[in-house]
Scaffold this active site. Structure first.
Site: not given
Ligand code: FE
Ligand code: FE
Ligand code: ZN
Length: 279
Positions: A37, A67, A70, A107, A142, A176, A179, A211, A224, A226, A256
């Protein structure tokens, strides 16, 4: 051998990640290249990486799936956000070369009102600037849920990017499950149909990683959120079919799911249990 693992904290370095993965019963894993983040990346300790590579090789394990943060948005409307994306991306690709031949997943981004076409143009531009001939990493786009103005929630959008990047051979897709389900692809009711559609539009040879997440919401919800495997709307049966699908054989499956380490160890063991190939 089944390749399954979870996200692992990169705070203590590469060898620590490898050891943690083994503790969880994992044979692959994902990690954030920098604060997911924020944006800062620690310097890579060469010795630490060597120890990890030795450990991983001794186990005979394959690819790991890094990864991107974000906060990396290649198609923001703000120039400074796009600049951060480009710099972080380029720097991450350099760092990835310490662990040659692995995957770097990101992403594609959110166009924040500029429109899908403009968003795809920005993403393509970043990739054309950052990918380079000598790199050994494969960059994975992704599949996204379509929350807000996310790009990459249809196979067509992903293919539009793949088709416009000069060094397209450096690119692949990470699917994913939460997703694509949230985006409206019914992997619970018609996995074969979804994979056929993917093959027709993108090509299954592009699919490099999964994912593996259940979803708190229904098909096409674009949320989104999970869920743990078997505790969401996709359901355990669908995941049993998924991990055993011949077209997905050998791909790294990355959890995830909302879990702690004990929960991931349990999920990994549970999925190995229902895997019909070599565990
Ligand atoms: Fe992701
Ligand atoms: Fe994901
Ligand atoms: Zn997600």
């Amino acid at each position: 051998m089944m390749k399954i693992g979870s996200h692992i904290s990169s705070a203590k370095g590469y060898e620590a990640m490898g050891k943690q993965a083994l503790k969880l019963g994992a044979s692959t894993f994902a990690f954030f290249t920098r604060n997911p983040r924020g944006g800062n990346a620690k310097a890579v300790d060469k010795e630490d990486v060597e120890k990890f590579l030795t450990l991983w090789k001794a186990k005979g394990y394959g690819k790991i799936v890094a990864h991107a943060p974000y906060t990396l948005n290649a198609c923001s409307d703000k120039p400074e956000v796009r600049r951060f994306a480009r710099e972080a991306f380029a720097e991450d690709l350099q760092r990835m070369e310490y662990t040659p031949g692995n995957y770097y997943n990101f992403h594609p981004g959110s166009h924040v009102g500029q429109g899908t076409e403009e968003g795809i143009r920005w993403i393509t531009e970043l990739l054309n600037e950052c990918l380079y001939e000598e790199m050994t990493t494969t960059v994975l786009l992704e599949t996204m849920a379509g929350k807000g103005s996310e790009i990459g929630c249809s196979f067509e959008e992903l293919q539009a990017i793949l088709g416009q990047v000069r060094l397209s051979g450096k690119l692949g897709i990470c699917l994913d499950t939460c997703h694509v389900w949230d985006a409206g692809y019914d992997i619970a009711g018609d996995l074969d149909g979804v994979l056929e559609e993917f093959d027709r539009i993108v090509g299954l040879d592009r699919l490099k990683a999964i994912h593996i997440n259940d979803s708190q919401n229904g098909l096409g919800s674009h949320k989104d959120r999970h869920a743990r495997i078997g505790e969401g709307c996709i359901g355990l049966d669908a995941f049993v079919r998924l991990i055993n699908h011949p077209k997905l054989e050998g791909l790294p499956f990355i959890l995830e799911t909302p879990n702690d380490d004990a929960g991931w160890a349990e999920e990994i063991a549970m999925l190995r249990d229902v895997y019909r190939g070599e565990r």
